[in-house]
Every structure is written in C-alpha cells, then in structure tokens.
Design a protein around this motif. Structure first.
Motif, PDB file in Angstrom:
ATOM      1  N   CYS A  65       0.452  -1.213   0.125  1.00 30.84           N
ATOM      2  CA  CYS A  65       0.005   0.074   0.453  1.00 30.84           C
ATOM      3  C   CYS A  65       0.992   0.951  -0.067  1.00 30.84           C
ATOM      4  CB  CYS A  65      -0.425  -0.249   1.434  1.00 30.84           C
ATOM      5  SG  CYS A  65      -2.142  -1.687   1.528  1.00 30.84           S
ATOM      6  N   GLY A  66       0.462   2.387  -0.526  1.00 31.43           N
ATOM      7  CA  GLY A  66       1.035   3.244  -0.062  1.00 31.43           C
ATOM      8  C   GLY A  66       1.194   4.219   1.075  1.00 31.43           C
ATOM      9  N   ASP A  67       0.174   3.649   1.753  1.00 32.96           N
ATOM     10  CA  ASP A  67       0.778   4.341   3.131  1.00 32.96           C
ATOM     11  C   ASP A  67       0.802   2.934   4.433  1.00 32.96           C
ATOM     12  OD1 ASP A  67      -0.849   6.326   2.662  1.00 32.96           O
ATOM     13  OD2 ASP A  67      -3.029   5.309   2.349  1.00 32.96           O
ATOM     14  N   ALA A  68       1.496   3.552   5.888  1.00 28.71           N
ATOM     15  CA  ALA A  68       2.293   2.882   6.488  1.00 28.71           C
ATOM     16  C   ALA A  68       0.511   1.982   6.725  1.00 28.71           C
ATOM     17  CB  ALA A  68       2.902   3.404   7.525  1.00 28.71           C
ATOM     18  N   VAL A  69       0.684   1.006   7.760  1.00 26.23           N
ATOM     19  CA  VAL A  69      -0.277   0.184   8.331  1.00 26.23           C
ATOM     20  C   VAL A  69       0.316  -0.349   8.991  1.00 26.23           C
ATOM     21  CG1 VAL A  69      -1.928  -0.969   6.578  1.00 26.23           C
ATOM     22  CG2 VAL A  69       0.576  -2.424   6.671  1.00 26.23           C
ATOM     23  N   ALA A  70      -0.222  -0.829  10.827  1.00 27.38           N
ATOM     24  CA  ALA A  70       0.136  -1.654  11.686  1.00 27.38           C
ATOM     25  C   ALA A  70      -0.785  -2.880  12.089  1.00 27.38           C
ATOM     26  CB  ALA A  70       0.396  -0.534  12.863  1.00 27.38           C
ATOM     27  N   VAL A  71      -0.180  -3.880  12.200  1.00 25.39           N
ATOM     28  CA  VAL A  71      -0.493  -4.815  13.270  1.00 25.39           C
ATOM     29  C   VAL A  71      -0.326  -4.289  14.063  1.00 25.39           C
ATOM     30  CG1 VAL A  71      -0.133  -7.496  13.178  1.00 25.39           C
ATOM     31  CG2 VAL A  71       0.885  -6.241  10.759  1.00 25.39           C
ATOM     32  N   VAL A  72      -1.801  -4.186  15.402  1.00 26.42           N
ATOM     33  CA  VAL A  72      -2.138  -4.323  16.402  1.00 26.42           C
ATOM     34  C   VAL A  72      -2.948  -5.436  17.096  1.00 26.42           C
ATOM     35  CG1 VAL A  72      -2.055  -1.721  16.068  1.00 26.42           C
ATOM     36  CG2 VAL A  72      -4.550  -2.923  15.921  1.00 26.42           C
ATOM     37  N   GLY A  73      -2.515  -6.896  17.195  1.00 22.54           N
ATOM     38  CA  GLY A  73      -3.163  -8.062  17.413  1.00 22.54           C
ATOM     39  C   GLY A  73      -2.909  -8.710  16.127  1.00 22.54           C
ATOM     40  N   VAL A  74      -3.275 -10.620  16.826  1.00 22.28           N
ATOM     41  CA  VAL A  74      -3.758 -11.514  15.689  1.00 22.28           C
ATOM     42  C   VAL A  74      -4.170 -12.165  16.347  1.00 22.28           C
ATOM     43  CG1 VAL A  74      -1.506 -13.239  14.722  1.00 22.28           C
ATOM     44  CG2 VAL A  74      -0.597 -10.898  14.961  1.00 22.28           C
ATOM     45  N   ARG A  75      -4.629 -13.570  15.853  1.00 18.45           N
ATOM     46  CA  ARG A  75      -5.484 -14.315  16.548  1.00 18.45           C
ATOM     47  C   ARG A  75      -6.080 -15.528  15.483  1.00 18.45           C
ATOM     48  NH1 ARG A  75      -9.127 -10.866  14.358  1.00 18.45           N
ATOM     49  NH2 ARG A  75     -11.395 -11.902  13.007  1.00 18.45           N
ATOM     50  N   SER A  76      -6.006 -16.791  15.980  1.00 19.88           N
ATOM     51  CA  SER A  76      -5.918 -17.969  15.920  1.00 19.88           C
ATOM     52  C   SER A  76      -7.436 -19.021  16.024  1.00 19.88           C
ATOM     53  CB  SER A  76      -4.591 -18.870  14.828  1.00 19.88           C
ATOM     54  OG  SER A  76      -5.422 -19.961  13.987  1.00 19.88           O
TER      55      SER A  76
END
Length: 158
Positions: A65-76
């Motif tokens: 993407c043209g913008d930064a992103v942030a991973v703030v959680g993970v699940r499974s």
C-alpha cells in the motif's frame, strides 16, 4: 426542444450521473485498498522438538500500500492465544517481550524470524503435523483484518 425542457432534462441527468460517478470512485478506492492488501509471504510455524503448549510463527509481512499500516493484534482458531513477540539479547540474556503494535512501512515489509520478531502461538487446539497449514488473522489498526496461512514445519524449520 424548448429551453425549459432542456434545462429539466439536464438537471435530471445530473442527478443520475453524479451519484454514479461517486459510486464508481468509491468502488475504485475499495479496489485500490484490496489490491494493496497486506500479506504474509513464506509464513511458517516451527514445531517444538518435544510436545509443548507453545509454538512460534515466522514469515515476511508485506505492505504494498501507499500508506503505512500497523498490526495491532493476531488471532487464530488453531490456537488459544496468539500474540506478536520480540526476542532480544539484554546483558547477554535472551529476553522476550510482547509487541503491542508492529508498524509496516508503505511499500515495505517486516521480517518475523527466529531470534527476533515472531508470532507466539499458545496452546494448539488440535494436533499439528509438518505440512499442515494454519490460518492466522492479522488485525490492523483501523479495524481491517487479513487472513494469512502458515505452513507447519519440523523443529529444524524444514
């Protein structure tokens, strides 16, 4: 055609064309966001050498993407608890800490690898064997999610 009719027809057409143009623009924005979706490349889970209630996940999180992103959680669904962690050597001792927010730069990537950033996969809900594939969901800042797949590998990582 008289002027009143022409004006009425012109106004009526604008009520049709403008909303259609707006809808097309919004559709293009959604398609653009989907086209640059965050993904994990080469995702894998390392089986422990002996039965343990935890495993680790690795791979490269890419952001086209043209913008930064942030991973703030993970699940499974495959694990009771999943979180981002980082291993660091502090005063000669290996220490692990939770990472509440993982920034992924625009057009960039972040590597999850043994001895560094990784997914902590706690309490598998079923037996896993090398070759199995588990789904993990990355929760992004802003509420979006991305499902990614991790291949289960033997303790040697192969």
């Amino acid at each position: 055609m008289n002027m009143t009719r022409a004006l009425t027809l012109s106004v009526a057409l604008s009520f049709c064309i403008v909303p259609a143009a707006i809808a097309m623009q919004k559709g293009a924005e959604v398609a653009s966001r989907e086209a640059c979706a965050v993904q994990m490349v080469g995702g894998w889970v390392r089986m422990p050498p002996v039965a343990m209630p935890m495993m680790a996940g690795f791979g490269r999180i890419e952001n086209a993407c043209g913008d930064a992103v942030a991973v703030v959680g993970v699940r499974s669904d495959a694990f009771a608890d999943v979180s981002l962690h980082e291993t660091r050597i502090v005063d000669g001792v290996s220490r692990m800490r939770a990472v509440p927010r993982l920034a992924v730069p625009a057009g960039g990537s972040v590597e999850l690898k043994p001895g560094g950033l990784h997914l902590m996969l706690m309490q598998p809900r079923g037996s896993l064997e090398p070759g199995d594939v588990v789904e993990v969901v990355l929760e992004l800042e802003g509420g979006q999610t991305r499902a990614v797949e991790l291949e289960v590998r033997a303790p040697t990582g192969r």
